[in-house]
Scaffold this motif. Structure first.
Motif, mmCIF file in Angstrom:
data_model
loop_
_atom_site.group_PDB
_atom_site.id
_atom_site.type_symbol
_atom_site.label_atom_id
_atom_site.label_comp_id
_atom_site.label_asym_id
_atom_site.label_seq_id
_atom_site.Cartn_x
_atom_site.Cartn_y
_atom_site.Cartn_z
ATOM 1 N N LEU A 89 80.746 67.032 -4.134
ATOM 2 C CA LEU A 89 79.746 68.076 -4.403
ATOM 3 C C LEU A 89 78.635 67.598 -5.331
ATOM 4 O O LEU A 89 77.748 68.360 -5.660
ATOM 5 C CB LEU A 89 80.416 69.335 -4.993
ATOM 6 C CG LEU A 89 81.484 69.983 -4.140
ATOM 7 C CD1 LEU A 89 82.093 71.146 -4.898
ATOM 8 C CD2 LEU A 89 80.914 70.449 -2.816
ATOM 9 N N GLY A 90 78.691 66.351 -5.730
ATOM 10 C CA GLY A 90 77.654 65.805 -6.597
ATOM 11 C C GLY A 90 76.796 64.818 -5.844
ATOM 12 O O GLY A 90 76.449 65.031 -4.682
ATOM 13 N N THR A 91 76.477 63.700 -6.497
ATOM 14 C CA THR A 91 75.583 62.700 -5.930
ATOM 15 C C THR A 91 76.190 61.318 -6.103
ATOM 16 O O THR A 91 76.710 61.004 -7.173
ATOM 17 C CB THR A 91 74.217 62.745 -6.646
ATOM 18 O OG1 THR A 91 73.657 64.051 -6.460
ATOM 19 C CG2 THR A 91 73.266 61.696 -6.110
ATOM 20 N N ILE A 92 76.127 60.494 -5.053
ATOM 21 C CA ILE A 92 76.550 59.111 -5.151
ATOM 22 C C ILE A 92 75.318 58.238 -4.887
ATOM 23 O O ILE A 92 74.565 58.493 -3.945
ATOM 24 C CB ILE A 92 77.713 58.783 -4.193
ATOM 25 C CG1 ILE A 92 78.265 57.406 -4.496
ATOM 26 C CG2 ILE A 92 77.321 58.936 -2.744
ATOM 27 C CD1 ILE A 92 79.633 57.142 -3.913
ATOM 28 N N LEU A 93 75.099 57.261 -5.766
ATOM 29 C CA LEU A 93 73.941 56.372 -5.654
ATOM 30 C C LEU A 93 74.435 54.965 -5.424
ATOM 31 O O LEU A 93 74.886 54.307 -6.359
ATOM 32 C CB LEU A 93 73.092 56.434 -6.928
ATOM 33 C CG LEU A 93 71.945 55.435 -6.998
ATOM 34 C CD1 LEU A 93 70.854 55.809 -5.995
ATOM 35 C CD2 LEU A 93 71.378 55.366 -8.401
ATOM 36 N N PRO A 94 74.373 54.459 -4.182
ATOM 37 C CA PRO A 94 74.714 53.065 -3.954
ATOM 38 C C PRO A 94 73.547 52.204 -4.423
ATOM 39 O O PRO A 94 72.392 52.493 -4.137
ATOM 40 C CB PRO A 94 74.903 52.971 -2.442
ATOM 41 C CG PRO A 94 74.190 54.142 -1.876
ATOM 42 C CD PRO A 94 74.066 55.173 -2.954
ATOM 43 N N ARG A 95 73.846 51.191 -5.200
ATOM 44 C CA ARG A 95 72.759 50.316 -5.678
ATOM 45 C C ARG A 95 73.151 48.878 -5.555
ATOM 46 O O ARG A 95 74.236 48.518 -5.357
ATOM 47 C CB ARG A 95 72.357 50.642 -7.109
ATOM 48 C CG ARG A 95 73.532 50.694 -8.068
ATOM 49 C CD ARG A 95 73.051 51.160 -9.447
ATOM 50 N NE ARG A 95 74.178 51.202 -10.311
ATOM 51 C CZ ARG A 95 74.440 50.273 -11.247
ATOM 52 N NH1 ARG A 95 73.637 49.282 -11.427
ATOM 53 N NH2 ARG A 95 75.488 50.376 -12.004
ATOM 54 N N THR A 128 62.617 48.142 -11.340
ATOM 55 C CA THR A 128 61.464 49.052 -11.375
ATOM 56 C C THR A 128 61.832 50.492 -11.735
ATOM 57 O O THR A 128 60.959 51.343 -11.782
ATOM 58 C CB THR A 128 60.719 49.047 -10.022
ATOM 59 O OG1 THR A 128 61.633 49.393 -8.980
ATOM 60 C CG2 THR A 128 60.102 47.691 -9.746
ATOM 61 N N GLY A 129 63.106 50.765 -11.975
ATOM 62 C CA GLY A 129 63.512 52.097 -12.415
ATOM 63 C C GLY A 129 63.953 53.046 -11.326
ATOM 64 O O GLY A 129 63.867 54.263 -11.490
ATOM 65 N N LYS A 130 64.454 52.517 -10.221
ATOM 66 C CA LYS A 130 64.894 53.388 -9.119
ATOM 67 C C LYS A 130 66.028 54.319 -9.560
ATOM 68 O O LYS A 130 66.033 55.495 -9.216
ATOM 69 C CB LYS A 130 65.344 52.543 -7.922
ATOM 70 C CG LYS A 130 64.226 51.747 -7.274
ATOM 71 C CD LYS A 130 64.720 50.917 -6.114
ATOM 72 C CE LYS A 130 65.714 49.856 -6.499
ATOM 73 N NZ LYS A 130 65.204 48.771 -7.325
ATOM 74 N N ILE A 174 64.602 56.193 -2.264
ATOM 75 C CA ILE A 174 63.834 55.577 -3.345
ATOM 76 C C ILE A 174 63.872 54.070 -3.121
ATOM 77 O O ILE A 174 64.933 53.475 -3.082
ATOM 78 C CB ILE A 174 64.448 55.929 -4.717
ATOM 79 C CG1 ILE A 174 64.499 57.440 -4.893
ATOM 80 C CG2 ILE A 174 63.650 55.266 -5.843
ATOM 81 C CD1 ILE A 174 65.337 57.902 -6.044
ATOM 82 N N ARG A 175 62.699 53.473 -2.970
ATOM 83 C CA ARG A 175 62.598 52.036 -2.708
ATOM 84 C C ARG A 175 61.836 51.368 -3.832
ATOM 85 O O ARG A 175 61.007 51.985 -4.482
ATOM 86 C CB ARG A 175 61.876 51.794 -1.390
ATOM 87 C CG ARG A 175 62.629 52.331 -0.190
ATOM 88 C CD ARG A 175 61.848 52.199 1.084
ATOM 89 N NE ARG A 175 61.268 50.857 1.213
ATOM 90 C CZ ARG A 175 60.489 50.476 2.198
ATOM 91 N NH1 ARG A 175 60.181 51.334 3.145
ATOM 92 N NH2 ARG A 175 60.015 49.266 2.256
ATOM 93 N N GLY A 176 62.112 50.080 -4.033
ATOM 94 C CA GLY A 176 61.369 49.340 -5.036
ATOM 95 C C GLY A 176 62.063 48.036 -5.380
ATOM 96 O O GLY A 176 63.232 47.826 -5.053
#
Length: 82
Positions: free
Chosen positions: A76-82, A15-17, A9-11
């Protein structure tokens, strides 16, 4: 049944990524597992290993305590680097 895919996901900033990432996550097979968002800019370079590794140790006054890293929290889940 959702298929296992990798999503980029880019933006621009603001912008709500993260909202898009959370929406995808909530409709995925991993929705019952943790979603961990990590603000990479807020972690000093010297603290990366302690914040992200599967296991790290933090010395307390009384004893050596185990500290759970971000990747282990998202197991087992999700990691979101931001």
């Amino acid at each position: 049944m959702p298929l296992p895919v990798t999503v980029l996901i880019r933006g621009e900033t603001g912008t709500g990524k993260e909202l898009v990432a959370r929406a995808i996550y909530q409709h995925s097979n991993r929705a019952s597992q943790p979603f961990i968002a990590v603000n990479c800019a807020a972690i000093p370079e010297t603290c990366w290993k302690a914040n992200c590794s599967a296991m790290s140790a933090v010395r307390t006054r009384a004893a050596l305590a185990r500290r759970v890293g971000r990747f282990e929290q998202a197991s087992l889940g999700t990691i979101l680097p931001r």
